[in-house]
Design a protein around this motif. Structure first.
Motif, PDB file in Angstrom:
ATOM      1  N   GLY A   1     -33.774  23.036  41.575  1.00  0.00           N
ATOM      2  CA  GLY A   1     -33.350  22.061  40.574  1.00  0.00           C
ATOM      3  C   GLY A   1     -34.521  21.451  39.806  1.00  0.00           C
ATOM      4  O   GLY A   1     -35.698  21.588  40.167  1.00  0.00           O
ATOM      5  N   VAL A   2     -34.170  20.761  38.705  1.00  0.00           N
ATOM      6  CA  VAL A   2     -35.175  20.070  37.893  1.00  0.00           C
ATOM      7  C   VAL A   2     -35.839  18.989  38.752  1.00  0.00           C
ATOM      8  O   VAL A   2     -35.161  18.303  39.512  1.00  0.00           O
ATOM      9  N   PRO A   3     -37.176  18.811  38.661  1.00  0.00           N
ATOM     10  CA  PRO A   3     -37.832  17.737  39.422  1.00  0.00           C
ATOM     11  C   PRO A   3     -37.218  16.369  39.087  1.00  0.00           C
ATOM     12  O   PRO A   3     -36.980  16.045  37.919  1.00  0.00           O
ATOM     13  N   VAL A   4     -36.973  15.599  40.111  1.00  0.00           N
ATOM     14  CA  VAL A   4     -36.351  14.294  39.941  1.00  0.00           C
ATOM     15  C   VAL A   4     -37.300  13.226  40.482  1.00  0.00           C
ATOM     16  O   VAL A   4     -37.830  13.360  41.583  1.00  0.00           O
ATOM     17  N   GLY A   5     -37.517  12.150  39.707  1.00  0.00           N
ATOM     18  CA  GLY A   5     -38.376  11.064  40.147  1.00  0.00           C
ATOM     19  C   GLY A   5     -38.505  10.021  39.054  1.00  0.00           C
ATOM     20  O   GLY A   5     -37.786  10.052  38.058  1.00  0.00           O
TER      21      GLY A   5
END
Length: 517
Positions: free
Chosen positions: A379-383
């Motif tokens: 998945g797309v990096p989340v932060g």
């Protein structure tokens, strides 16, 4: 000769304008026009001392030797020096004038000069003054002789001892040298109205009172503040003045102030300690590029890096402190304690390590149908990410006249969903507030997220409002319960608490709007 005459006329006009300006600023405390005198009897409130010879003062309607009419009105003073080889008379005031509340005491009077008997340099009048009516102090001597016969308005400024006196006596000390008669007409005593200043001097940073601070205003002082920080300056010329103060370890203070005549005006002010200054550049440790918007904190003092990664932070008080650098997307970094001295600029550059957000789970790996490659998927990096507008520096600050007015800034996410978790509000520098204001004394304000209407303005409130209590000038951070944004624009809205001068202001960046990160 005509050219010279013209120049002299212009100069005389200029000088008259100057005197007229000075007189306009003064208050007339006493006027004597000699109209109530008769024969050899002076007006009420006046008497004559015969110092030498005889009393040769009289108060005619026309004069002789030379022939002359009064400067104004119908009577004037004539001293008969033409008929007496030696004589000295003091025409003195027996009723005093109060100069309390006034400074720059002046005397002016009309005086006739004439070309008769040039060898009489001691013939004329001396202005005298006294505070008890018996002991007289000489001021300026004015000679009768001159090349041209004419009335002249003579002016003399009395010494400082004549100001602020409950009893001031005036006298004209005539002396004969066997020349022409001396003639005098309307006389005035004038002064500049004065007032007093008092107030308390405090430390702008701690709000503590400051003792032994030299304070001056309008040429009066310096006086030292008391143990309680209180100063009092008496006898300052009324009107616009400048108050100044200086003290070791503090920036020199100067501020305009209006002194009100015959009134004690209270003017409190604070002095800023000389700060230590920490400056430098924040860069990316991986590639050396400059980082904008890095937060720098030293002993509770906060700033952010701006264009070119530059940061500059004033630190009060000076001392030895570590500096902490934080930026979303980078690992926090704290330096060893740095010696920071008041009035000294220390440079410290810092390189921050990237702390990239990890890919979102789950992670999968599968062989393709032709068995030639393994396909990886995550998945797309989340932060957390941070949006910073413009250059991060406030140029001005503003405040509403009444509480509960709102300020809003619109944000446009680059992808969805987004959780809004906090931010920072710049309430402006200490110099934009009333002298002596502490950030902790400012009214708390609230921050809340709003969605955007079809017209692009704040619409419905999302989540709960959070209260922000200012702890420092400049940037104040806040956190809010997560607000989930799934589409469209949103606003962060600051609702002003309180009214000026206790309301927190809002720093405004006047540079061209520009989304940076």
């Amino acid at each position: 000769m005509k050219n010279v005459t013209k120049i002299l006329q212009v100069l005389m006009v200029s000088l008259l304008l100057v005197f007229a300006f000075q007189s306009k600023a003064q208050v007339t405390l006493f006027t004597e026009n000699w109209e109530t005198a008769s024969g050899v009897t002076p007006p009420a409130g006046w008497a004559v001392d015969v110092v030498a010879g005889s009393n040769i003062l009289q108060y005619p309607t026309s004069g002789t030797w030379p022939t002359v009419a009064p400067y104004e009105g119908t009577r004037f003073v004539e001293f008969l020096s033409f008929n007496y080889s030696t004589a000295t008379n003091r025409l003195k005031r027996t009723v005093p004038v109060s100069t309390v509340g006034y400074s720059n005491i002046t005397v002016d009077f009309a005086w006739l000069v004439d070309p008769g008997y040039s060898g009489t340099p001691t013939e004329g009048v001396t202005v005298q003054w006294s505070t008890n009516g018996t002991t007289w102090t000489n001021s300026t001597f004015f000679m009768r002789y001159a090349a041209t016969q004419q009335w002249i308005i003579e002016n003399v400024t009395l010494p400082a001892g004549a100001a602020g006196q409950a009893t001031l006596y005036l006298a004209f000390y005539f002396n004969s040298n066997f020349g022409n008669n001396c003639h005098m007409d309307i006389a005035h005593i004038k002064g500049l109205q004065t007032g007093n200043l008092t107030g308390t001097v405090r430390n702008c940073y701690t709000n503590a009172v400051m003792a032994n601070v030299p304070v001056s205003c309008g040429g009066v002082g310096p006086v030292l503040t008391s143990a309680g920080g209180v100063y009092t300056l008496n006898g300052i010329n009324a009107g616009p003045q400048t108050i100044t103060a200086n003290f070791a370890g503090f920036l020199n203070y100067s501020n305009p102030v209006t002194v009100v005549g015959n009134t004690t005006t209270t003017f409190n002010f604070c002095m800023n300690p000389i700060p230590a200054t920490l400056t430098g550049h924040v860069t990316n440790a991986a590639n050396g590029t400059f980082i904008n918007g890095a937060k720098v904190v030293v002993n509770g003092n906060v700033t952010y890096s701006v264009a070119g990664g530059l940061y500059t932070l004033s630190i009060l008080p000076g001392g030895t402190y570590p500096a902490t650098f934080t930026k979303v997307g980078y690992s926090d970094s704290t330096t060893a304690p740095i010696v920071l001295t008041a009035g000294v600029t220390t440079t410290r550059d810092i390189a921050l390590l990237e702390a990239k957000n990890t890919p979102n789970q789950p992670f999968t790996a599968a062989l393709n149908t032709s068995s030639t490659a393994v396909n990886l998927s995550w998945g797309v990096p989340v932060g957390r990410y941070e949006l910073i507008y413009d250059d991060g520096q406030q140029e001005i600050s503003t405040v509403w006249a009444v509480k509960d007015n709102q300020n809003a800034m619109k944000f446009t996410p680059l992808a969805y969903p987004v959780n809004v978790v906090g931010g920072s509000v710049n309430i402006g520098p200490a110099g934009d507030y009333a002298s002596g204001t502490l950030p902790t004394a400012l009214a708390p304000f609230t921050v809340q997220v709003y969605n955007a209407t079809a017209l692009g303005t704040p619409g419905t409130a999302l989540g709960s409002a959070v209260t922000v209590t200012p702890t420092t000038f400049g940037w104040n951070a806040f956190t809010i319960p997560d607000v989930n944004i799934t589409s469209g624009n949103f606003f962060i809205v600051m609702t002003q608490g309180g009214a000026p001068p206790t309301a927190a202001r809002l720093g405004v960046d006047t540079t061209a709007s520009q989304l940076r990160a």
